[in-house]
Scaffold this motif. Structure first.
Motif, PDB file in Angstrom:
ATOM      1  N   GLY A 217       0.913  -0.976   0.062  1.00 23.94           N
ATOM      2  CA  GLY A 217       0.116  -0.007  -0.106  1.00 23.94           C
ATOM      3  C   GLY A 217       0.746   1.369  -0.101  1.00 23.94           C
ATOM      4  N   LEU A 218       1.832   1.361   0.924  1.00 24.03           N
ATOM      5  CA  LEU A 218       2.731   2.422   0.846  1.00 24.03           C
ATOM      6  C   LEU A 218       3.381   2.494  -0.454  1.00 24.03           C
ATOM      7  CD1 LEU A 218       4.399   4.654   2.497  1.00 24.03           C
ATOM      8  CD2 LEU A 218       5.977   3.069   3.109  1.00 24.03           C
ATOM      9  N   LEU A 219       3.811   1.532  -1.005  1.00 27.81           N
ATOM     10  CA  LEU A 219       5.037   1.596  -2.296  1.00 27.81           C
ATOM     11  C   LEU A 219       3.738   2.336  -3.252  1.00 27.81           C
ATOM     12  CD1 LEU A 219       7.454   0.839  -3.475  1.00 27.81           C
ATOM     13  CD2 LEU A 219       6.451  -1.466  -4.029  1.00 27.81           C
ATOM     14  N   THR A 220       2.696   1.523  -3.451  1.00 25.77           N
ATOM     15  CA  THR A 220       1.885   1.983  -4.630  1.00 25.77           C
ATOM     16  C   THR A 220       1.474   3.509  -4.515  1.00 25.77           C
ATOM     17  OG1 THR A 220       0.107   0.867  -3.828  1.00 25.77           O
ATOM     18  CG2 THR A 220       1.491  -0.329  -5.340  1.00 25.77           C
ATOM     19  N   THR A 221       1.214   3.788  -3.294  1.00 25.32           N
ATOM     20  CA  THR A 221       0.387   4.976  -2.931  1.00 25.32           C
ATOM     21  C   THR A 221       1.435   6.405  -3.244  1.00 25.32           C
ATOM     22  OG1 THR A 221      -1.310   4.382  -1.151  1.00 25.32           O
ATOM     23  CG2 THR A 221      -0.738   6.747  -1.117  1.00 25.32           C
ATOM     24  N   ILE A 222       2.651   5.943  -2.853  1.00 27.91           N
ATOM     25  CA  ILE A 222       3.740   7.186  -2.928  1.00 27.91           C
ATOM     26  C   ILE A 222       3.931   7.397  -4.518  1.00 27.91           C
ATOM     27  CG2 ILE A 222       5.980   7.675  -2.654  1.00 27.91           C
ATOM     28  CD1 ILE A 222       5.898   6.637  -0.123  1.00 27.91           C
ATOM     29  N   ALA A 223       3.923   6.217  -5.364  1.00 30.36           N
ATOM     30  CA  ALA A 223       4.310   6.283  -6.898  1.00 30.36           C
ATOM     31  C   ALA A 223       2.925   6.880  -7.462  1.00 30.36           C
ATOM     32  CB  ALA A 223       4.563   5.013  -7.454  1.00 30.36           C
ATOM     33  N   SER A 299      -2.125  13.456  -0.417  1.00 29.40           N
ATOM     34  CA  SER A 299      -2.745  12.173  -1.072  1.00 29.40           C
ATOM     35  C   SER A 299      -4.260  12.685  -1.473  1.00 29.40           C
ATOM     36  CB  SER A 299      -2.755  11.018  -0.045  1.00 29.40           C
ATOM     37  OG  SER A 299      -3.206   9.761  -0.719  1.00 29.40           O
ATOM     38  N   SER A 300      -4.952  13.067  -0.630  1.00 23.08           N
ATOM     39  CA  SER A 300      -6.462  13.492  -1.175  1.00 23.08           C
ATOM     40  C   SER A 300      -6.444  14.563  -1.925  1.00 23.08           C
ATOM     41  CB  SER A 300      -7.186  13.767   0.348  1.00 23.08           C
ATOM     42  OG  SER A 300      -6.781  14.679   1.136  1.00 23.08           O
ATOM     43  N   ALA A 301      -5.505  15.816  -1.915  1.00 26.39           N
ATOM     44  CA  ALA A 301      -5.677  16.782  -2.631  1.00 26.39           C
ATOM     45  C   ALA A 301      -5.300  16.248  -4.230  1.00 26.39           C
ATOM     46  CB  ALA A 301      -4.604  17.823  -2.244  1.00 26.39           C
ATOM     47  N   SER A 302      -4.187  15.140  -4.335  1.00 29.70           N
ATOM     48  CA  SER A 302      -3.968  14.653  -5.698  1.00 29.70           C
ATOM     49  C   SER A 302      -5.274  13.940  -6.281  1.00 29.70           C
ATOM     50  CB  SER A 302      -2.799  14.016  -5.771  1.00 29.70           C
ATOM     51  OG  SER A 302      -2.922  12.735  -4.856  1.00 29.70           O
ATOM     52  N   VAL A 303      -5.996  13.273  -5.434  1.00 27.97           N
ATOM     53  CA  VAL A 303      -6.976  12.267  -5.835  1.00 27.97           C
ATOM     54  C   VAL A 303      -8.103  13.410  -6.473  1.00 27.97           C
ATOM     55  CG1 VAL A 303      -8.985  10.903  -5.141  1.00 27.97           C
ATOM     56  CG2 VAL A 303      -6.593  10.614  -4.257  1.00 27.97           C
ATOM     57  N   LEU A 304      -8.565  14.258  -5.390  1.00 25.62           N
ATOM     58  CA  LEU A 304      -9.597  15.299  -5.769  1.00 25.62           C
ATOM     59  C   LEU A 304      -9.073  15.992  -7.214  1.00 25.62           C
ATOM     60  CD1 LEU A 304     -11.936  17.137  -5.390  1.00 25.62           C
ATOM     61  CD2 LEU A 304     -10.648  18.581  -3.848  1.00 25.62           C
ATOM     62  N   ALA A 305      -7.843  16.592  -7.336  1.00 30.79           N
ATOM     63  CA  ALA A 305      -7.379  17.175  -8.505  1.00 30.79           C
ATOM     64  C   ALA A 305      -7.600  16.284  -9.747  1.00 30.79           C
ATOM     65  CB  ALA A 305      -5.785  17.724  -8.349  1.00 30.79           C
ATOM     66  N   LYS A 306      -7.060  15.006  -9.515  1.00 28.69           N
ATOM     67  CA  LYS A 306      -6.938  14.351 -10.893  1.00 28.69           C
ATOM     68  C   LYS A 306      -8.898  13.871 -11.098  1.00 28.69           C
ATOM     69  CE  LYS A 306      -7.447  10.116 -12.919  1.00 28.69           C
ATOM     70  NZ  LYS A 306      -8.450   9.152 -13.263  1.00 28.69           N
ATOM     71  N   HIS A 307      -9.362  13.496 -10.328  1.00 27.08           N
ATOM     72  CA  HIS A 307     -10.628  13.264 -10.259  1.00 27.08           C
ATOM     73  C   HIS A 307     -11.590  14.559 -11.101  1.00 27.08           C
ATOM     74  CE1 HIS A 307     -14.730  11.736  -9.928  1.00 27.08           C
ATOM     75  NE2 HIS A 307     -15.267  12.669  -9.260  1.00 27.08           N
TER      76      HIS A 307
END
Length: 368
Positions: A217-223, A299-307
């Motif tokens: 989880g850590l590995l994939t989330t960071i990338a 993490s949440s800001a990047s998901v929001l921006a991407k979505h």
């Protein structure tokens, strides 16, 4: 001229009016990618100490958006190269960072390999294995839809290792590695999408980043955080390209005795596209600010921006095709490419549905 502006000008010169031809051919000339890689454009955030350009998250984001206005396939290669570089920077030893990042800023090309036949949105289902064997590791598995793998010299392969997971630097010419291009992809046709088969691929143990097992989880989330932010900025570029094409056409094309832009229903499309561009830009700026400040909100800001940016890009591309009509329906043209490319952006680096589930969790966390 700032460094970002200099790199943007270089991108414009390299792409010129060739993006449509690349799209139709399904390939970007390898010498173009190596030239841009050698200028550090493909992973411009790499620090100067490792041979990179050292751009901030915000400057790198705007550079990525500029690439998105020109050619989403090229921007996709930038995203993949940037994800690979960030994974090396984040998990590599000092020696690995010095050697591998320097190679990526000299013109070598890299791609990341996450998804598998049974592990797309659910990356916890990754089945690729990395097994210790003396001073070597042996990899077995299959990766699918790995962007830029068709061009790559090295793959950053994510797999199960010891009690957790690891990212391994796999040369595409290593024995046991087979790279098969994805035939006729819907979007970003020239991005080098490929499936990768790993059959008893034996490599020195030093090819494992940092040589230690970490949680999957850590590995994939960071990338993925880097990838989501890069895709979001790329979508800003798609919106800007569509808005520019649509506004120009609506201003110059006349119907019923007046420019299209003076017809209220067309003007509504333009207004909504402008709102989309401004909204997506502000969300990306906020997420890049979180990146630069290393905020816990990243993490949440990047998901929001991407979505949000991907959704806005898909709607903007559709509106642009509607405004240009037959003029926007030519295969390889700016808005026709955007129409296909934007749809793909709603799927990669976290589908719409996955992003919505993550954002729903954030909403629930705010309930007191």
């Amino acid at each position: 001229m700032t460094l970002r502006e200099e790199l943007a000008r270089l991108l414009s010169e390299e792409v010129g009016d060739r993006a449509g031809d690349w799209d139709l051919a399904g390939a970007i000339p390898l010498e173009t990618l190596r030239r841009l890689g050698g200028e550090g454009v493909l992973c411009a955030e790499v620090p100067a100490e490792f041979g990179g350009r050292g751009l901030s998250g915000l400057d790198n984001g705007e550079l990525t958006a500029h690439a998105g206005t020109l050619c989403s396939s090229l921007r996709s290669v930038m995203t993949s190269q940037g994800m690979a570089a960030w994974t090396i920077q984040r998990f590599g030893t000092r020696e690995q960072r010095s050697k591998e990042l320097a190679a990526l800023t000299r013109g070598d090309l890299a791609a990341v390999a996450f998804s598998e036949p049974q592990a797309g949105s659910d990356l916890s289902a990754i089945a690729t294995t990395v097994v210790d064997d003396g001073d070597s590791v042996v990899l077995n598995g299959q990766k699918v839809w790995s962007t830029a793998s068709g061009y790559a010299d090295v793959l950053v392969v994510f797999g199960r290792y010891q009690d957790g997971a690891a990212a391994v630097l796999v040369p595409t010419r290593a024995p046991g590695v087979t790279v098969r291009p994805v035939p006729q992809p819907l979007g970003c046709r020239a991005a080098g999408h490929a499936d990768v088969l790993l059959e008893d691929v034996r490599l020195p143990a030093t090819r494992v980043l940092s040589g230690a097992s970490v949680s999957l989880g850590l590995l994939t989330t960071i990338a993925l955080t880097y990838g989501r932010l890069s895709v979001a900025w790329g979508c800003v570029g798609i919106i800007r390209a569509c808005l520019g094409a649509a506004a120009t056409h609506a201003r110059d094309r006349e119907q019923f005795g007046k420019p299209l832009a003076e017809h209220q229903l067309v003007a509504r499309h333009l207004a909504e596209m402008y709102v989309a561009e401004q909204t997506a830009t502000r969300l990306c700026e906020h997420a890049s600010g979180c990146w630069d400040s290393r905020s816990a909100e990243l993490s949440s800001a990047s998901v929001l921006a991407k979505h949000a940016a991907a959704g806005h890009a898909a709607h903007a591309a559709s509106a642009a095709v509607q405004i240009l009509a037959s003029a926007g329906s030519v295969d390889g043209g700016t808005v026709a490419r955007a129409y296909r490319d934007a749809k793909l952006m709603q799927i990669i680096e976290g589908s719409e549905e996955i992003c919505q589930l993550i954002l729903a969790e954030r909403a629930l966390e705010r309930v007191t």
